[in-house]
Scaffold this active site. Structure first.
Site, PDB file in Angstrom:
ATOM      1  N   LYS A 158       1.097  -1.342   0.044  1.00  0.00           N
ATOM      2  CA  LYS A 158      -0.014   0.008   0.011  1.00  0.00           C
ATOM      3  C   LYS A 158       0.930   1.024  -0.159  1.00  0.00           C
ATOM      4  CE  LYS A 158      -3.987  -1.966   2.582  1.00  0.00           C
ATOM      5  NZ  LYS A 158      -4.763  -1.759   3.542  1.00  0.00           N
ATOM      6  N   GLU A 200       1.516  -5.352   4.354  1.00  0.00           N
ATOM      7  CA  GLU A 200       1.169  -5.867   5.401  1.00  0.00           C
ATOM      8  C   GLU A 200       0.304  -7.193   4.910  1.00  0.00           C
ATOM      9  OE1 GLU A 200      -1.635  -2.689   7.033  1.00  0.00           O
ATOM     10  OE2 GLU A 200      -3.151  -3.217   5.422  1.00  0.00           O
ATOM     11  N   HIS A 208     -16.325  -4.339   6.211  1.00  0.00           N
ATOM     12  CA  HIS A 208     -15.646  -2.995   6.515  1.00  0.00           C
ATOM     13  C   HIS A 208     -16.423  -2.471   7.729  1.00  0.00           C
ATOM     14  CE1 HIS A 208     -14.718   1.097   4.911  1.00  0.00           C
ATOM     15  NE2 HIS A 208     -15.178   1.564   6.097  1.00  0.00           N
ATOM     16  N   LYS A 237     -19.051   2.909  -1.572  1.00  0.00           N
ATOM     17  CA  LYS A 237     -19.994   2.431  -0.592  1.00  0.00           C
ATOM     18  C   LYS A 237     -21.557   2.631  -1.290  1.00  0.00           C
ATOM     19  CE  LYS A 237     -16.786   3.532   3.087  1.00  0.00           C
ATOM     20  NZ  LYS A 237     -16.532   4.489   3.862  1.00  0.00           N
ATOM     21  N   GLU A 275     -11.307   3.376   9.940  1.00  0.00           N
ATOM     22  CA  GLU A 275     -11.664   2.446   9.214  1.00  0.00           C
ATOM     23  C   GLU A 275     -10.937   1.026   9.599  1.00  0.00           C
ATOM     24  OE1 GLU A 275     -12.523   4.348   4.808  1.00  0.00           O
ATOM     25  OE2 GLU A 275     -10.809   2.706   5.088  1.00  0.00           O
ATOM     26  N   GLU A 288      -7.108   2.737   7.781  1.00  0.00           N
ATOM     27  CA  GLU A 288      -6.889   4.081   7.590  1.00  0.00           C
ATOM     28  C   GLU A 288      -7.646   4.830   8.365  1.00  0.00           C
ATOM     29  OE1 GLU A 288      -8.153   5.408   3.385  1.00  0.00           O
ATOM     30  OE2 GLU A 288      -7.228   3.349   3.428  1.00  0.00           O
ATOM     31  N   ASN A 290     -10.038   8.511   8.132  1.00  0.00           N
ATOM     32  CA  ASN A 290     -10.393   9.519   7.268  1.00  0.00           C
ATOM     33  C   ASN A 290     -10.697  10.640   8.120  1.00  0.00           C
ATOM     34  OD1 ASN A 290     -11.105   7.927   4.998  1.00  0.00           O
ATOM     35  ND2 ASN A 290     -12.580   6.871   6.183  1.00  0.00           N
ATOM     36  N   ARG A 292     -12.072  13.622   7.993  1.00  0.00           N
ATOM     37  CA  ARG A 292     -13.118  14.375   7.384  1.00  0.00           C
ATOM     38  C   ARG A 292     -14.586  14.131   7.987  1.00  0.00           C
ATOM     39  NH1 ARG A 292     -12.184  10.782   3.585  1.00  0.00           N
ATOM     40  NH2 ARG A 292     -14.164   9.582   3.047  1.00  0.00           N
TER      41      ARG A 292
HETATM   42  C1  MV4 Z   1      -6.880  -4.503   2.803  1.00  0.00           C
HETATM   43  C2  MV4 Z   1      -7.622  -5.420   2.163  1.00  0.00           C
HETATM   44  C3  MV4 Z   1      -7.180  -6.956   2.596  1.00  0.00           C
HETATM   45  N1  MV4 Z   1      -6.083  -6.779   3.696  1.00  0.00           N
HETATM   46  N2  MV4 Z   1      -5.930  -4.645   3.391  1.00  0.00           N
HETATM   47  C4  MV4 Z   1      -9.196  -1.372   0.083  1.00  0.00           C
HETATM   48  C5  MV4 Z   1      -9.357   0.521   0.358  1.00  0.00           C
HETATM   49  C6  MV4 Z   1      -8.578   0.780   1.333  1.00  0.00           C
HETATM   50  N3  MV4 Z   1      -9.127   1.318   2.187  1.00  0.00           N
HETATM   51  C7  MV4 Z   1      -7.956  -0.595   2.005  1.00  0.00           C
HETATM   52  N4  MV4 Z   1      -8.374  -1.671   0.975  1.00  0.00           N
HETATM   53  C8  MV4 Z   1      -8.417  -2.638   1.415  1.00  0.00           C
HETATM   54  N5  MV4 Z   1      -7.298  -3.171   2.293  1.00  0.00           N
HETATM   55  C9  MV4 Z   1      -5.394  -5.744   3.968  1.00  0.00           C
HETATM   56  N6  MV4 Z   1      -4.330  -5.978   4.641  1.00  0.00           N
HETATM   57  C10 MV4 Z   1      -8.862  -5.230   1.510  1.00  0.00           C
HETATM   58  C11 MV4 Z   1      -8.797  -3.926   0.813  1.00  0.00           C
HETATM   59  C12 MV4 Z   1     -10.340  -4.028   0.311  1.00  0.00           C
HETATM   60  C13 MV4 Z   1     -11.338  -3.050   0.721  1.00  0.00           C
HETATM   61  C14 MV4 Z   1     -11.510  -2.759   1.900  1.00  0.00           C
HETATM   62  C15 MV4 Z   1     -12.739  -2.252   2.333  1.00  0.00           C
HETATM   63  C16 MV4 Z   1     -13.777  -1.980   1.475  1.00  0.00           C
HETATM   64  C17 MV4 Z   1     -13.864  -2.578   0.444  1.00  0.00           C
HETATM   65  C18 MV4 Z   1     -12.469  -3.181  -0.140  1.00  0.00           C
HETATM   66  C19 MV4 Z   1     -12.674  -3.660  -1.566  1.00  0.00           C
HETATM   67  C20 MV4 Z   1     -11.406  -4.470  -1.981  1.00  0.00           C
HETATM   68  C21 MV4 Z   1     -10.285  -4.431  -1.014  1.00  0.00           C
END
Ligand code: MV4
Length: 447
Positions: A158, A200, A208, A237, A275, A288, A290, A292
């Site tokens: 990332k 990671e 989520h 979303k 999140e 992460e 946000n 805002r």
């Molecule tokens: C991840 C993950 C799986 N494992 N991190 C996508 C957006 C960003 N906010 C972080 N994301 C993800 N991080 C790890 N270590 C899967 C996603 C992800 C996801 C996360 C939240 C909502 C929708 C998603 C759709 C695909 C992948």
């Protein structure tokens, strides 16, 4: 309290902020682009200022034009809403230099929590659970290979400055990791002006879950419990709900308390969302922060009774948080359906243009946050979200029934909207059971 606030945004959130200001007896100045010049929501502002043409970079993203408008209108503060300039630490800093209060976090707090590597450091210190992975940014490939061997594959690369799914790469073996690290660094540098990346553990199936927090300038921070936003497509979303269904309250309570502690440790004033991904065993891992107010804030308002936008203005003005943690009780269940001007049967093709028919739903427990009405023309320049249907009821089951009832009352035409998709989802047996994962909707749309 502020006398006059400039709203550096458009659409439903601009109207939402104007409503909060009105109740606080604050005058509003709303900026607009020529693409929005005839928009009816602008009549709710005490003053309006055109800041440029339709393209966002020449108007809603143009810092010098917005600051000029703020100077001209002699405002005390600027509310950025969501999107556009809301998460720009440089904008928060420029506001400070111009002696205009930025309604949101300081550039320092944004720097601490907006950068994902930095946010993870603060999270570990605050006992917020994070994914196992590299401690900080990856300097060289061998470091990533070592960490990956320790935590096991798959891993995800990332960008520290990425977000909303941008700048991520999944690696299922060492060879892929080796070739992807430098690519990811170069891409991040080009896209965000910051080449820092980290790795990671990658979680395949997850929900989520995010925690709404708010802090003030006196060292106080509280949480307003969680939302589940798993029903999404391409990181957008579609449905959000609060509280999260089928989550053990003892578990989420600890996570929420840690999230509030994290915000406090960064001296964060304003609304923030922490999140998480939640695995099948209800373990939480922070993604992460946000920095805002978010699109889906209303569902939290419905279950807690807290006006998040009003509170964000009050804390920016230096007031103490009007609530203590023990005042925050969860009442019932709320669901938000995002209504987009899109044709979901044609791969969510945007459907801009004149709205001729608009009949909004109403009745007990139904809230519409929207700037549109009959006669409104959806401009093609911006995000396709035209409003949010928010329902509140005593139980999740009753909220779903109420959402379906409200969707059946709702009529918008001739432009296409995602109302029919929501009608379908409110009757979907997997959604009704609760606990669908983040890949559910994309899988459903494929068959
Ligand atoms: C991840 C993950 C799986 N494992 N991190 C996508 C957006 C960003 N906010 C972080 N994301 C993800 N991080 C790890 N270590 C899967 C996603 C992800 C996801 C996360 C939240 C909502 C929708 C998603 C759709 C695909 C992948």
């Amino acid at each position: 309290m502020f006398q006059r606030v400039l709203i550096a945004n458009r659409g439903e959130i601009a109207l939402r902020i104007m409503r909060a200001c009105k109740e606080l007896n604050i005058e509003t100045v709303c900026v607009y682009s020529t693409a929005d010049k005839d928009a009816p929501y602008l009549k709710h502002a005490d003053e309006t200022i055109c800041i440029g043409p339709g393209p966002s970079k020449d108007s809603y993203l143009n810092i010098s034009r917005i600051i000029s408008a703020a100077e001209l209108a002699d405002v005390d503060a600027i509310h950025p809403g969501y999107g556009f300039l809301s998460e720009r630490a440089d904008f928060s800093e420029i506001c400070r230099e111009c002696k205009i209060e930025f309604i949101g976090p300081s550039p320092e707090a944004m720097g601490k929590l907006g950068d994902k590597v930095e946010a993870k450091r603060y999270a570990r210190a605050a006992k917020v659970p994070v994914f196992p992975g590299s401690e900080g940014a990856i300097e060289e490939v061998e470091e990533a290979v070592e960490v990956a061997a320790e935590i096991g594959y798959p891993v995800i690369i990332k960008a520290a400055a990425g977000g909303g799914g941008r700048g991520m790469r999944i690696c299922r073996n060492e060879a892929t990791l080796r070739t992807n690290i430098s690519k990811a660094q170069q891409e991040a540098q080009a896209a965000f002006g910051n080449g820092a990346v980290f790795i990671e553990k990658f979680l395949e199936h997850a929900r989520h879950v995010e925690v709404q927090c708010i802090g003030d300038k006196h060292g106080n921070a509280i949480h307003l419990w969680e939302r589940d936003c798993s029903m999404q497509r391409r990181h957008q979303k579609v449905i959000e709900e609060a509280p999260g269904p089928l989550i053990e309250r003892k578990k989420i309570e600890k996570v929420c308390e840690a999230a509030a502690k994290l915000i406090k440790s960064a001296d964060y004033a304003g609304a923030a969302t922490v999140e998480f991904l939640m695995d099948a065993d209800q373990n939480f891992y922070m993604l992460e922060v946000n920095t805002r107010v978010q699109v889906e804030h209303p569902i939290t308002e419905m279950i807690t009774g807290v006006d998040i936008v009003k509170a964000s203005i009050q804390v920016a003005a230096g007031e103490k948080l009007p609530y203590k943690q023990k005042d925050i009780q969860v009442n019932g269940h709320a669901i938000e359906c995002r209504i987009n001007a899109e044709d979901h049967t044609k791969n969510f093709m945007p459907s801009a243009g004149l709205i001729e028919t608009y009949e909004a739903p109403g009745g007990l427990g139904v809230r519409m946050d929207t700037h549109v009405c009959a006669g409104y023309r959806v401009p093609p320049n911006y995000d396709s979200m035209i409003g949010k249907l928010i329902v509140h009821a005593e139980t999740r089951e009753a909220a779903i029934t109420r959402a379906l009832r409200a969707l059946n009352e709702f009529e918008v035409g001739p432009i296409k909207t995602t109302i029919p998709l929501h009608t379908e989802l409110m009757q979907n047996s997997d959604f009704k059971k609760g606990g669908v994962d983040i890949h559910y909707l994309e899988r459903l749309l494929k068959d």
